[in-house]
Write an enzyme that holds these catalytic residues in place. Structure first.
Site, short mmCIF file in Angstrom:
data_model
loop_
_atom_site.label_atom_id
_atom_site.label_comp_id
_atom_site.label_asym_id
_atom_site.label_seq_id
_atom_site.Cartn_x
_atom_site.Cartn_y
_atom_site.Cartn_z
CB ALA A 83 -37.07 78.72 -81.26
CB THR A 100 -36.53 83.67 -84.40
OG1 THR A 100 -37.86 84.36 -84.76
CG2 THR A 100 -36.80 82.94 -82.95
CB THR A 125 -34.32 70.13 -80.49
OG1 THR A 125 -34.87 68.72 -81.29
CG2 THR A 125 -33.68 70.52 -81.25
CG ASP A 126 -34.38 64.77 -79.84
OD1 ASP A 126 -34.69 65.12 -81.05
OD2 ASP A 126 -34.74 63.57 -80.03
CD GLU A 127 -36.47 68.26 -84.98
OE1 GLU A 127 -37.69 67.91 -84.99
OE2 GLU A 127 -36.24 68.27 -86.30
CE1 TYR A 150 -37.37 74.10 -83.48
CE2 TYR A 150 -36.40 71.96 -84.35
CZ TYR A 150 -36.82 73.13 -83.57
OH TYR A 150 -36.47 72.97 -82.26
CE LYS A 154 -33.12 74.95 -80.76
NZ LYS A 154 -33.64 76.09 -79.66
N GLY A 275 -37.55 65.36 -96.26
CA GLY A 275 -35.84 65.58 -95.13
C GLY A 275 -36.47 64.65 -93.33
P1 NAD Z 1 -43.31 76.96 -79.27
O1 NAD Z 1 -43.55 77.47 -80.60
O2 NAD Z 1 -45.12 76.64 -78.89
O3 NAD Z 1 -43.42 79.17 -78.42
C1 NAD Z 1 -42.25 79.66 -79.22
C2 NAD Z 1 -42.17 81.25 -78.26
O4 NAD Z 1 -41.40 81.69 -78.53
C3 NAD Z 1 -44.18 81.66 -78.20
O5 NAD Z 1 -44.81 81.98 -76.99
C4 NAD Z 1 -42.99 82.94 -79.20
O6 NAD Z 1 -44.22 83.68 -79.37
C5 NAD Z 1 -42.27 82.67 -78.88
N1 NAD Z 1 -41.15 84.03 -80.00
C6 NAD Z 1 -41.09 82.90 -81.36
N2 NAD Z 1 -39.69 83.90 -81.46
C7 NAD Z 1 -39.34 85.21 -81.05
C8 NAD Z 1 -39.09 86.30 -81.32
N3 NAD Z 1 -38.40 86.72 -82.16
N4 NAD Z 1 -39.13 87.20 -79.84
C9 NAD Z 1 -39.42 87.17 -78.95
N5 NAD Z 1 -40.18 85.51 -78.82
C10 NAD Z 1 -40.26 85.12 -79.96
O7 NAD Z 1 -42.25 76.17 -78.95
P2 NAD Z 1 -41.80 74.84 -77.39
O8 NAD Z 1 -42.77 73.47 -78.60
O9 NAD Z 1 -42.28 75.41 -76.55
O10 NAD Z 1 -40.65 75.24 -77.55
C11 NAD Z 1 -39.43 76.24 -76.88
C12 NAD Z 1 -38.27 76.18 -77.12
O11 NAD Z 1 -37.77 74.60 -77.04
C13 NAD Z 1 -37.80 75.91 -78.93
O12 NAD Z 1 -36.23 76.65 -78.20
C14 NAD Z 1 -37.55 74.47 -79.11
O13 NAD Z 1 -37.29 74.62 -80.23
C15 NAD Z 1 -37.48 73.61 -77.91
N6 NAD Z 1 -37.53 72.56 -78.02
C16 NAD Z 1 -38.80 71.91 -78.33
C17 NAD Z 1 -39.50 70.61 -78.26
C18 NAD Z 1 -40.61 70.00 -78.52
O14 NAD Z 1 -41.23 68.95 -78.10
N7 NAD Z 1 -42.04 70.85 -78.93
C19 NAD Z 1 -38.51 69.72 -78.30
C20 NAD Z 1 -36.68 70.00 -77.48
C21 NAD Z 1 -36.71 71.31 -77.19
O1 DAU Z 2 -37.12 66.22 -80.84
C1 DAU Z 2 -36.97 67.12 -80.84
C2 DAU Z 2 -38.22 68.04 -81.85
O2 DAU Z 2 -39.55 67.72 -81.43
C3 DAU Z 2 -38.67 69.67 -81.33
O3 DAU Z 2 -37.31 70.00 -81.30
C4 DAU Z 2 -39.40 70.03 -82.18
O4 DAU Z 2 -39.75 71.88 -81.91
C5 DAU Z 2 -40.77 69.73 -82.12
O5 DAU Z 2 -41.52 69.86 -83.16
C6 DAU Z 2 -40.55 68.28 -82.30
O6 DAU Z 2 -40.05 67.58 -84.14
P1 DAU Z 2 -40.59 66.45 -85.20
O7 DAU Z 2 -40.66 67.32 -86.20
O8 DAU Z 2 -39.95 65.40 -84.19
O9 DAU Z 2 -42.37 67.24 -83.78
P2 DAU Z 2 -43.50 67.18 -84.75
O10 DAU Z 2 -44.57 66.72 -83.87
O11 DAU Z 2 -43.63 67.78 -86.12
O12 DAU Z 2 -43.97 65.10 -85.16
C7 DAU Z 2 -43.70 64.07 -84.69
C8 DAU Z 2 -43.61 62.76 -85.58
O13 DAU Z 2 -45.13 62.74 -86.09
C9 DAU Z 2 -43.02 63.22 -86.75
O14 DAU Z 2 -42.10 61.88 -87.34
C10 DAU Z 2 -43.34 63.59 -87.79
C11 DAU Z 2 -45.23 62.78 -87.68
N1 DAU Z 2 -46.20 63.88 -88.05
C12 DAU Z 2 -46.31 64.74 -87.40
C13 DAU Z 2 -47.26 65.27 -87.64
C14 DAU Z 2 -47.45 67.20 -87.17
C15 DAU Z 2 -47.11 63.08 -88.87
O15 DAU Z 2 -47.28 62.13 -88.74
N2 DAU Z 2 -48.86 63.78 -89.12
C16 DAU Z 2 -48.57 65.11 -88.96
O16 DAU Z 2 -49.35 65.70 -89.24
#
Ligand code: NAD
Ligand code: DAU
Length: 336
Positions: A83, A100, A125-127, A150, A154, A275
């Site tokens: 994603a 994607t 995601t919980d988002e 985003y 999702k 937002g």
């Molecule tokens: P990330 O951005 O670190 O990694 C995404 C991966 O997907 C990368 O390796 C990228 O190269 C690959 N990718 C992107 N587009 C692609 C495509 N079109 N085809 C094939 N590969 C592709 O993401 P993450 O943080 O590891 O998140 C992984 C999954 O978990 C996502 O679906 C995200 O929505 C979900 N998620 C993330 C979090 C979080 O806190 N990071 C929380 C809940 C759910």
């Molecule tokens: O809740 C699950 C989600 O958590 C996943 O689905 C997403 O992939 C992941 O990116 C994450 O989303 P958030 O938007 O919550 O994560 P982020 O780390 O971007 O931000 C966390 C909190 O911190 C949010 O309230 C925004 C704030 N923030 C973030 C950044 C990058 C700041 O205050 N400053 C920053 O520079």
């Protein structure tokens, strides 16, 4: 099990691949990843020579490539991580998220349906629930109220995946996790960005008043939850995955500064995210009941492991923060 993992070179996907091979969850594991800015094969050097493992660079939107891979590898299950995952990037440019997250997921679902795949685990995601008013926690029946491009993509892909269960009986399972943290996370998300900036004595950009609440989940706990849902969950079901560790952002950043021995004066208030959801909070009772899964790593321990990792892996941090990262940083933060 023969597994096809998508997005296995990213943060959570690579943690899943490393654990799956280390703990024998898979007899065969194929990793399909496009290697966008977020995908990094250095995350997988510890397992790249494992004979059960194969890496394929490719796009989940490419129906022919996906179809061929399913034909060649005949996986029992697909675990779909791939994603575009960063909210701020979805505000700067939503198109790749629609492509994607929606079209890519659709392409995989169609290929899985054509081959009759035994399990399709869609990592979400919980988002998708949007901001939750205190003191409530969202369970899996909570209405979807996505705020960012985003989370909207999702939510769209969740509904599409679930429709393939309802309509075509494809055995889809959806997991919805809270904010992950841990080693190998790309330093655009809150925790790794703050650690990386603090290590270099750079300003730590706090959006708005910093009182937004997120629930923190250590990445390996998330991966174990996915494995539990895959092996013990029921098709057609949604399972929340949380760390039961809700904290305001400013508190998380203070703990990082304390751990690194850096001054609070590095924190810099910047313009809020458009937002911006105020609070995420979910219940995980359904997954716990169904599979006995529990989050094992408490936040203090997980944050210490994470900070230690970033401190030890400065060359990884330096390499992912060079080049295009600097353009992104300018676009998102300059003049904010
Ligand atoms: P990330 O951005 O670190 O990694 C995404 C991966 O997907 C990368 O390796 C990228 O190269 C690959 N990718 C992107 N587009 C692609 C495509 N079109 N085809 C094939 N590969 C592709 O993401 P993450 O943080 O590891 O998140 C992984 C999954 O978990 C996502 O679906 C995200 O929505 C979900 N998620 C993330 C979090 C979080 O806190 N990071 C929380 C809940 C759910
Ligand atoms: O809740 C699950 C989600 O958590 C996943 O689905 C997403 O992939 C992941 O990116 C994450 O989303 P958030 O938007 O919550 O994560 P982020 O780390 O971007 O931000 C966390 C909190 O911190 C949010 O309230 C925004 C704030 N923030 C973030 C950044 C990058 C700041 O205050 N400053 C920053 O520079």
């Amino acid at each position: 099990m023969r597994l096809l993992v998508t997005g296995g070179a990213g943060f959570i996907g690579s943690a899943f691949v490393r654990l799956a091979l280390r703990e024998d969850w898979a007899a065969r594991l194929v990793n399909l990843d496009k290697l966008t800015y977020a995908g990094n094969l250095e995350n997988l050097t510890s397992i790249e020579k494992d004979s059960r493992y194969r890496f394929v660079q490719g796009d989940i939107c490419d129906a022919d490539a996906v179809g061929r891979l399913l034909e060649e590898e005949a996986p029992d299950a697909i675990v779909h991580f791939a994603a575009e995952s960063h909210v701020d990037r979805s505000i700067l440019g939503p198109a790749a998220f629609v492509e994607t997250n929606v079209r890519g997921t659709f392409t995989l679902l169609e290929a899985a349906r054509a081959r009759g795949i035994g399990r399709f685990l869609h990592v979400s995601t919980d988002e998708v629930y949007g901001s939750i008013e205190e003191p409530l926690d969202a369970d899996e029946t909570w209405p979807l109220q996505a705020s960012s491009p985003y989370s909207a993509t999702k939510a769209g892909s969740d509904l599409l995946a679930l429709s393939y269960f309802t309509t075509f009986k494809l055995p889809v399972i959806v997991t919805r996790a809270s904010n992950n943290y841990g080693p190998f996370q790309f330093p655009e998300k809150l925790i790794p960005l703050m650690i990386a900036n603090a290590m270099e004595d750079k300003p730590l950009p706090i959006y708005g008043d910093g009182m937004q609440v997120r629930d923190w989940l250590y990445v390996d706990d998330h991966c174990r939850a996915i494995q539990s849902a895959l092996s013990k969950g029921a098709p057609g079901e949604i399972y929340n995955v949380g760390g039961s560790m809700a904290l305001p952002n400013i508190e998380v950043v203070r703990r990082i500064l304390d751990a690194l021995g850096k001054p609070a004066s590095l924190m810099t208030r910047v313009k809020d995210r458009p937002g911006h959801d105020r609070r995420y909070a979910i219940t995980t009772a359904k997954l716990e009941r169904a599979t006995n899964w529990r989050a094992l790593v408490d936040f203090g321990e997980g944050l210490r492991r994470t900070i230690d990792w970033y401190a030890a892996e400065r060359s990884w941090v330096k390499s992912v923060r060079s080049g295009d990262y600097q353009n992104y940083y300018q676009r998102n933060y300059a003049g904010r």
